[in-house]
Design an enzyme around this catalytic site. Sequence first.
Site, PDB file in Angstrom:
ATOM      1  N   LYS A  87       9.019  11.682  -5.063  1.00 46.76           N
ATOM      2  CA  LYS A  87      10.368  11.280  -4.682  1.00 46.76           C
ATOM      3  C   LYS A  87      10.804  12.591  -3.733  1.00 46.76           C
ATOM      4  O   LYS A  87      11.853  13.042  -4.252  1.00 46.76           O
ATOM      5  CB  LYS A  87      11.156  11.056  -5.993  1.00 46.76           C
ATOM      6  CG  LYS A  87      12.235  10.347  -5.831  1.00 46.76           C
ATOM      7  CD  LYS A  87      12.222   8.816  -5.491  1.00 46.76           C
ATOM      8  CE  LYS A  87      13.444   8.151  -5.122  1.00 46.76           C
ATOM      9  NZ  LYS A  87      13.311   6.905  -4.662  1.00 46.76           N
ATOM     10  N   TYR A 115       8.598  15.758 -19.165  1.00 47.72           N
ATOM     11  CA  TYR A 115       8.354  15.614 -20.430  1.00 47.72           C
ATOM     12  C   TYR A 115       8.150  16.973 -21.248  1.00 47.72           C
ATOM     13  O   TYR A 115       8.466  16.958 -22.495  1.00 47.72           O
ATOM     14  CB  TYR A 115       7.051  15.083 -20.672  1.00 47.72           C
ATOM     15  CG  TYR A 115       6.932  13.415 -20.448  1.00 47.72           C
ATOM     16  CD1 TYR A 115       8.110  12.848 -19.836  1.00 47.72           C
ATOM     17  CD2 TYR A 115       5.904  12.703 -19.999  1.00 47.72           C
ATOM     18  CE1 TYR A 115       8.237  11.500 -19.348  1.00 47.72           C
ATOM     19  CE2 TYR A 115       5.793  11.401 -19.677  1.00 47.72           C
ATOM     20  CZ  TYR A 115       6.874  10.757 -19.321  1.00 47.72           C
ATOM     21  OH  TYR A 115       7.004   9.469 -18.843  1.00 47.72           O
ATOM     22  N   ASP A 117       8.826   4.929  -5.823  1.00 47.18           N
ATOM     23  CA  ASP A 117       9.542   3.521  -5.911  1.00 47.18           C
ATOM     24  C   ASP A 117       8.654   2.623  -5.043  1.00 47.18           C
ATOM     25  O   ASP A 117       8.460   1.469  -5.194  1.00 47.18           O
ATOM     26  CB  ASP A 117      10.844   3.670  -5.548  1.00 47.18           C
ATOM     27  CG  ASP A 117      11.399   4.303  -4.210  1.00 47.18           C
ATOM     28  OD1 ASP A 117      10.456   5.120  -3.896  1.00 47.18           O
ATOM     29  OD2 ASP A 117      12.552   4.200  -3.812  1.00 47.18           O
ATOM     30  N   ASP A 120      -0.099   2.647 -16.039  1.00 39.49           N
ATOM     31  CA  ASP A 120       0.067   1.500 -17.037  1.00 39.49           C
ATOM     32  C   ASP A 120       0.161   0.302 -16.019  1.00 39.49           C
ATOM     33  O   ASP A 120      -0.501  -0.806 -16.457  1.00 39.49           O
ATOM     34  CB  ASP A 120       1.348   1.453 -17.962  1.00 39.49           C
ATOM     35  CG  ASP A 120       0.989   2.031 -19.342  1.00 39.49           C
ATOM     36  OD1 ASP A 120      -0.147   2.762 -19.232  1.00 39.49           O
ATOM     37  OD2 ASP A 120       1.767   2.200 -19.972  1.00 39.49           O
ATOM     38  N   ASP A 164       2.619   8.347 -15.479  1.00 38.29           N
ATOM     39  CA  ASP A 164       2.586   7.552 -17.034  1.00 38.29           C
ATOM     40  C   ASP A 164       2.950   5.994 -16.621  1.00 38.29           C
ATOM     41  O   ASP A 164       2.437   4.804 -17.064  1.00 38.29           O
ATOM     42  CB  ASP A 164       3.854   8.140 -17.746  1.00 38.29           C
ATOM     43  CG  ASP A 164       3.908   7.301 -19.274  1.00 38.29           C
ATOM     44  OD1 ASP A 164       3.002   6.656 -19.519  1.00 38.29           O
ATOM     45  OD2 ASP A 164       4.963   7.870 -19.871  1.00 38.29           O
TER      46      ASP A 164
END
Length: 356
Positions: free
Chosen positions: A191, A140, A223, A251, A247
């Site tokens: 990852k 980001y 994942d 959620d 992020d």
Amino acid sequence: MSMKIAVLPGDGIGPEITAQAVKVLKALASDGLRLEMEEAPIGGAGFDAAGDPLPEATLALARSADAVLLGAVGGPSYDALPRPMRPEQGLLRIRKELNLFANLRPAQMYPELVGASTLREDVVSGLDLMIVRELTGDIYFGKPRGIHVNEAGEREGFNTMRYSESEVRRVAHIAFRIARKRQRKLCSVEKFNVLETSELWREVMIEVAKEYPDVALSHMYVDNAAMQLVRNPKQFDVIVTGNMFGDILSDEASMLTGSIGMLGSASLDENSKGMYEPIHGSAPDIAGKDIANPLATILSAAMMLRYTFSEDAAAERIESAVRKVIAAGVRTADIHTDGSLRVGCNAMGDAVVAAL
Ligand code: NAD
């Protein structure tokens, strides 16, 4: 020494819900907790008061305080303002100014609210997990970034995933310290199999783990973590992860509980100074009607006592009062079910104070 708290109610339901959290904190203060609270405008309220979503005086108060309690910002009347003047900019700026790089998002299931989840009861009942998300680095913010025309003559967008060792190390320390206050299980999510950034992330996690031999560290690919969160979320105690993965996963995790009005959050700096706020927004559709659920904000205040002030007993008093109120069937409209007692925002605050 008294604990100094900057209270920033913000917009929409912000003032109603923070008033309830302040009421709860004042009740604890009358029992001997030394608290000092001062209020200032932020977001749309900041723009109205001083022409800036983060007025200078508000930022100065937040800097001088040990912790910040925030309601929510935003509302339709501010949507047409130029971007730098919009309420959300006030929020982004204060996070940056205070260097709040670790975002804590708990997801906890109350037995009486288990029906609010879209998942089966046996999967989510008793759920109690914490996601620690790095908040100021990663793809980001990484440079270079942009959209250009590539050698083949077509437009190409690019961003850069970057983490320095020190950025990973400081969020690792926060996550290990939190795990120590809980079940002492920390799962680091990345990852590793594909990304060099993740390779470094894992190496640093393993190094930092040596300082916390009492915490069990595990590693999981993002994942798989996304899958495990809906398959068997109770396997997790604390998850630590980067900005983008966090992020998405935070959620996902918050929705396991089904009720947005119940979840608080914290954003911390290196010295555990923090800003505490509900995960929901300013809910302009219900503002001023005394029907908002203040529990997410009240639970954020409990997080503040635990993570900034190390007042674990006082935090537990708030959390157990909330559990008692829910168990007694007291509900705001958003979590109301047949047979429970429907109350307004203010009455919910009173009920928690009475249950302290
Ligand atoms: P929202 O979270 O404000 O509301 C979503 C829905 O949930 C609405 O129906 C609302 O009534 C309900 N809701 C939210 N909190 C509730 C509570 N405590 N009790 C009962 N019901 C509750 O999200 P939105 O509608 O997408 O955004 C509204 C405004 O809030 C926008 O201006 C947005 O930019 C802002 N926002 C601010 C923050 C923040 O301050 N951190 C976060 C998200 C959105």
